[in-house]
Design a protein around this motif. Structure first.
Motif, PDB file in Angstrom:
ATOM      1  N   THR A  90      15.551   0.305  19.644  1.00 47.55           N
ATOM      2  CA  THR A  90      14.500   0.034  18.663  1.00 47.55           C
ATOM      3  C   THR A  90      15.121  -0.250  17.292  1.00 47.55           C
ATOM      4  O   THR A  90      14.744  -1.207  16.605  1.00 47.55           O
ATOM      5  N   HIS A 133      14.992  -3.706  14.987  1.00 51.17           N
ATOM      6  CA  HIS A 133      14.626  -3.760  13.562  1.00 51.17           C
ATOM      7  C   HIS A 133      15.735  -4.435  12.756  1.00 51.17           C
ATOM      8  O   HIS A 133      15.465  -5.249  11.866  1.00 51.17           O
ATOM      9  N   PRO A 175      11.210   0.426   9.684  1.00 51.53           N
ATOM     10  CA  PRO A 175      10.106   1.026  10.450  1.00 51.53           C
ATOM     11  C   PRO A 175       8.775   0.946   9.709  1.00 51.53           C
ATOM     12  O   PRO A 175       7.733   0.690  10.331  1.00 51.53           O
ATOM     13  N   ALA A 176       8.804   1.116   8.385  1.00 51.14           N
ATOM     14  CA  ALA A 176       7.546   1.104   7.618  1.00 51.14           C
ATOM     15  C   ALA A 176       6.893  -0.279   7.601  1.00 51.14           C
ATOM     16  O   ALA A 176       5.707  -0.405   7.270  1.00 51.14           O
ATOM     17  N   LEU A 233       2.340  -1.217  17.104  1.00 47.17           N
ATOM     18  CA  LEU A 233       3.345  -0.934  18.122  1.00 47.17           C
ATOM     19  C   LEU A 233       2.693  -1.039  19.497  1.00 47.17           C
ATOM     20  O   LEU A 233       1.787  -0.265  19.828  1.00 47.17           O
ATOM     21  N   VAL A 263       9.915   7.035  19.562  1.00 44.65           N
ATOM     22  CA  VAL A 263       9.053   6.531  18.484  1.00 44.65           C
ATOM     23  C   VAL A 263       9.029   7.545  17.342  1.00 44.65           C
ATOM     24  O   VAL A 263       9.148   7.200  16.163  1.00 44.65           O
ATOM     25  N   PHE A 293      10.316   6.410  13.725  1.00 45.27           N
ATOM     26  CA  PHE A 293       9.259   6.239  12.719  1.00 45.27           C
ATOM     27  C   PHE A 293       9.008   7.527  11.923  1.00 45.27           C
ATOM     28  O   PHE A 293       7.977   7.652  11.270  1.00 45.27           O
ATOM     29  N   SER A 294       9.950   8.456  11.976  1.00 47.76           N
ATOM     30  CA  SER A 294       9.735   9.700  11.236  1.00 47.76           C
ATOM     31  C   SER A 294       9.652   9.383   9.747  1.00 47.76           C
ATOM     32  O   SER A 294      10.426   8.593   9.207  1.00 47.76           O
ATOM     33  N   VAL A 348       7.241   7.739   8.362  1.00 49.91           N
ATOM     34  CA  VAL A 348       6.326   6.620   8.133  1.00 49.91           C
ATOM     35  C   VAL A 348       4.896   7.136   8.312  1.00 49.91           C
ATOM     36  O   VAL A 348       4.516   7.556   9.410  1.00 49.91           O
ATOM     37  N   SER A 381       1.271   6.285  10.633  1.00 53.33           N
ATOM     38  CA  SER A 381       2.108   5.581  11.612  1.00 53.33           C
ATOM     39  C   SER A 381       1.525   4.191  11.849  1.00 53.33           C
ATOM     40  O   SER A 381       0.371   3.933  11.501  1.00 53.33           O
ATOM     41  N   PRO A 382       2.294   3.288  12.462  1.00 52.72           N
ATOM     42  CA  PRO A 382       1.698   2.015  12.872  1.00 52.72           C
ATOM     43  C   PRO A 382       0.527   2.264  13.827  1.00 52.72           C
ATOM     44  O   PRO A 382       0.476   3.310  14.480  1.00 52.72           O
ATOM     45  N   GLN A 394       5.664  -4.600  16.901  1.00 58.05           N
ATOM     46  CA  GLN A 394       6.812  -4.273  17.762  1.00 58.05           C
ATOM     47  C   GLN A 394       6.324  -4.186  19.196  1.00 58.05           C
ATOM     48  O   GLN A 394       5.274  -3.602  19.453  1.00 58.05           O
TER      49      GLN A 394
END
Lengths: 380, 322
Positions: free
Chosen positions: A250, A254, A261-262, A267, A285, A289-290, A292, A295-296, A361
């Protein structure tokens, strides 16, 4: 290098073209049904997400996968404004099970089958005159792997236009072995739910036409931009996933796409509804994405399509592209009691949601620890 | 992107009656009464692996060792820098057929869960990655008669795209009753003249600079590749890109390179049977062995497109390291 998605085609239990496919998902319409093509007395599990096109109930036939692939490729070419004479245009087909269902029918029931139809180049040569075809058997991440390989062909200048595709039908051998492996037979696919019992297979095909964006205007649509695709291998276990390796691929996606991630608004989770996948994917994930928040938006399509295996990665990509364009995110069905690992994730559940989206993503993982992650972006 | 020379840095072979790549140049049948090459591999973890996987592990280990990439223990380079490309059309056909037979006789209850991974056609590449800890991009080409040459070219493409620094390419096919059924359209009973290849060939691809940096020898260099409608078209495409004379042709059928004689051509299927997805890799290993015995020259490998959807061709030349 970036590429444009200039044409798309999709076939699954829930629809025979991309519009039906996406509309079904947004409406929460599932392709789940009782097994149609196999002798049900041989199995404990009784359900799947099959395409209902067999000549008669309980009667199976060869070459169904090839037929759907042709349908998806033809639709993608038409959508891209290309004629059906492919010639030297590369076509990369991701699949888990090739035409192995036809092999089963030949071996067990004596149904005639020509070995040259085991890979998809033969069907594509007959239908589209395609000579540069490549059947890539990369398990359930196969078609997202072919997206990455297609991007590579564009980047190194080996082609200007590439067709990437995915297709799978259900084999009895895989259906029976999954039935043997799960403690209880799943009656439906329930991604990220505590009461999930495992995955049920789905059938389908998908094709996407890619062009290098730097080449400027050309035929077809500007559906979306592919910013980058990463792929790796766990080298850990023949069927169990590895959260660390998923997090690595992942981050690599990116990096290739030049996003943080932000930046990810949506996702498309792999979300198979198996005990192991959903846990490992959620862990990865959470790690990437910690920090963020929120989250998405997150969703997964297999609760309605079943696991379409080699086609599933590009099926998710088609949904990502349609969601970016329409601002509608289809829901995950059957998610009543989410597992602890997805706590705090903005999962879209039961009903579609409206959202402003720019970057998506797409996750796709397969047996053998084959992981692929793609980043796509809305084209204004 | 700057052009990168891709070279072969190691080769391996697992075929009954064949001691090493040089034996592929003998113009005699390999002799099926030799030792089973799959028995060269011992140790824990071989249970539940199908024959194609075992053969691939044997040839793959030899190729990695030949390239100087196997330390004691493990790899001499980081696992993330090594990709895998496998070519096989029939590798897991036996698992598929045995499984449906068992379901018909005993229902799903009679199955062993350990067979599940082998229902997916990538199982060989998956075990190669696990066995040798190869974490780079991992591909399985099931692409008909051209599959082996296609796999070698995909290995090169992974290098050119910067995905990995080196790639293990393996071509493998097993001989068994389900494969015989499939190849013959159900007509062969094993007592006719259908000869199936049972073995594996492997090679390691790296950039010429990576090989120099590691201080090992480039055994051969990859030239142009083409996949076209038929053999004449594939060969013509190669000749347009690299018109140098071909010294040795690994192939057969109409439309090969001009001026080839019996002495300057090798049809490996004459000695080893129907090689299918293994053929292209076997040809490249044999071609590398031939080039190792010469100071200069070019080898052309082709898959005859007769009756297939396409034909492929790939040129190999003497490596830059010598």
């Amino acid at each position: 290098m970036t590429a444009l998605v200039v044409g798309m085609g999709a076939v699954a239990s829930i629809g025979g073209n991309t519009v039906e496919f996406f509309d079904s998902l947004c409406a929460g319409y599932s392709g789940l049904a009782e097994l149609r093509g196999f002798d049900r007395s041989r199995y404990r599990a009784q359900h799947a997400y099959e395409i209902d096109d067999r000549p008669a109930p309980g009667c199976d036939e060869t070459l169904r996968a090839s037929r759907w692939l042709e349908q998806a490729v033809a639709a993608a070419l038409a959508d891209a404004g290309l004629d059906e004479d492919l010639g030297d245009t590369p076509v990369l087909i991701g699949t888990t099970l090739r035409e192995l269902r036809s092999v089963e029918l030949s071996w067990r029931d004596g149904v005639p089958f020509d070995v040259r139809d085991l890979h998809f180049g033969t069907a594509l040569r007959k239908r589209f005159g395609a000579t540069d075809t490549h059947t890539v058997a990369n398990a359930c991440s196969a078609s997202l792997y072919t997206l990455g390989l297609g991007m590579d062909l564009l980047e190194i200048g080996a082609a200007d236009t590439v067709v990437v595709a995915g297709v799978d039908t259900i084999t009895e051998s895989t259906y029976g072995l999954l039935d043997r492996c799960y403690p209880e037979a799943p009656e439906q696919v329930r991604p990220f739910d505590r009461d999930r019992r495992g995955m049920l297979q789905g059938e389908g095909a998908v094709a996407v036409v890619l062009r290098r964006e730097a080449d400027g205007p050309g035929p077809g649509h500007r559906h979306a931009r592919v910013r980058g695709v990463a792929m790796n291998c766990d080298a850990y276990h023949p069927s169990a996933p590895d959260a660390k390796s998923i997090a690595l691929v992942t981050r690599e996606a990116h990096r290739r796409a030049g996003v943080e991630p932000a930046d990810v608004d949506l996702l498309m989770l792999h979300g198979t509804g198996t005990a192991l996948n959903d846990e490992a994917e959620a862990q990865a994930v959470r790690e990437v994405f910690s920090g963020v928040a929120p989250s998405p938006y997150m969703t997964a399509i297999k609760s309605m399509t079943g696991h379409t295996a080699g086609a599933s990665g590009l099926h998710s990509l088609v949904v990502a592209v349609e969601a970016l364009r329409s601002g509608v995110v289809p829901p995950i069905l059957n998610l009543e009691n989410p597992i602890d690992e997805v706590d705090g994730f903005r999962l879209v559940r039961e009903h579609a949601e409206l959202a402003t989206l720019r970057v998506a993503q797409v996750d796709s993982f397969g047996f053998g620890g084959l992981n692929a992650v793609a980043i796509v972006e809305k084209v204004s | 992107m700057a052009p990168v020379d891709v070279v072969v840095s190691g080769v391996g072979v697992a075929v009954s009656g064949i001691a090493g790549p040089d034996d592929l140049l003998r113009r005699t049948p390999a002799g099926a009464d030799g030792d089973d090459p799959a028995r060269r591999l011992t140790g824990k973890g071989l249970r539940y692996k199908d024959r194609a996987t075992r053969l691939a592990l044997c040839a793959g280990r030899d190729a990695l060792a030949d390239a100087g990439l196997l330390g004691d223990p493990g790899l001499t380079v980081p696992g993330e820098t090594v990709g895998v490309v496998v070519s096989s059309n029939y590798g897991n056909v036996d698992t598929i057929c045995d499984t449906v037979s068992t379901i018909a006789e005993e229902t799903y209850v009679g199955l062993s869960p350990m067979a599940l991974p082998a229902t997916a056609s990538n199982v060989i590449a998956s075990w190669l990655a696990i066995w040798f800890r190869l974490r780079g991009a991992n591909l399985t080409m099931c692409n008909g008669s051209t599959s082996g040459l296609d796999a070698v070219n995909w290995g090169r493409l992974l290098l050119l795209a910067g995905r990995v620094d080196r790639v293990l390419v393996v071509g493998v096919e097993p001989a068994n009753a389900p494969v015989r059924h499939l190849v013959s359209g159900g007509r062969s009973n094993g007592e006719d003249d259908l000869r199936l290849f049972d073995g594996a060939a492997a090679l390691v691809l790296e950039s010429a600079s990576a090989v120099r940096d590691r201080g090992v020898e480039a055994l051969a260099e990859l030239g142009p590749y083409a996949r076209k409608a038929d053999q004449p078209a594939a060969v013509a495409a190669i000749r347009r890109t690299d018109p140098r004379p071909v010294d040795m042709w690994f192939g057969a059928g109409a439309g090969g390179p001009d001026g080839m004689t019996e002495q300057t051509s090798h049809d490996l299927t004459t000695y080893h049977g129907h090689c299918s997805g293994a053929l292209g890799v076997l040809q490249c290993v044999a071609g590398t062995a031939w080039l190792s015995g010469h100071d200069r020259g070019a080898v052309l490998a082709t898959s005859d497109g007769d009756g297939s959807d396409a034909a492929a061709a790939l040129l190999l030349t003497v490596g830059g390291g010598r």
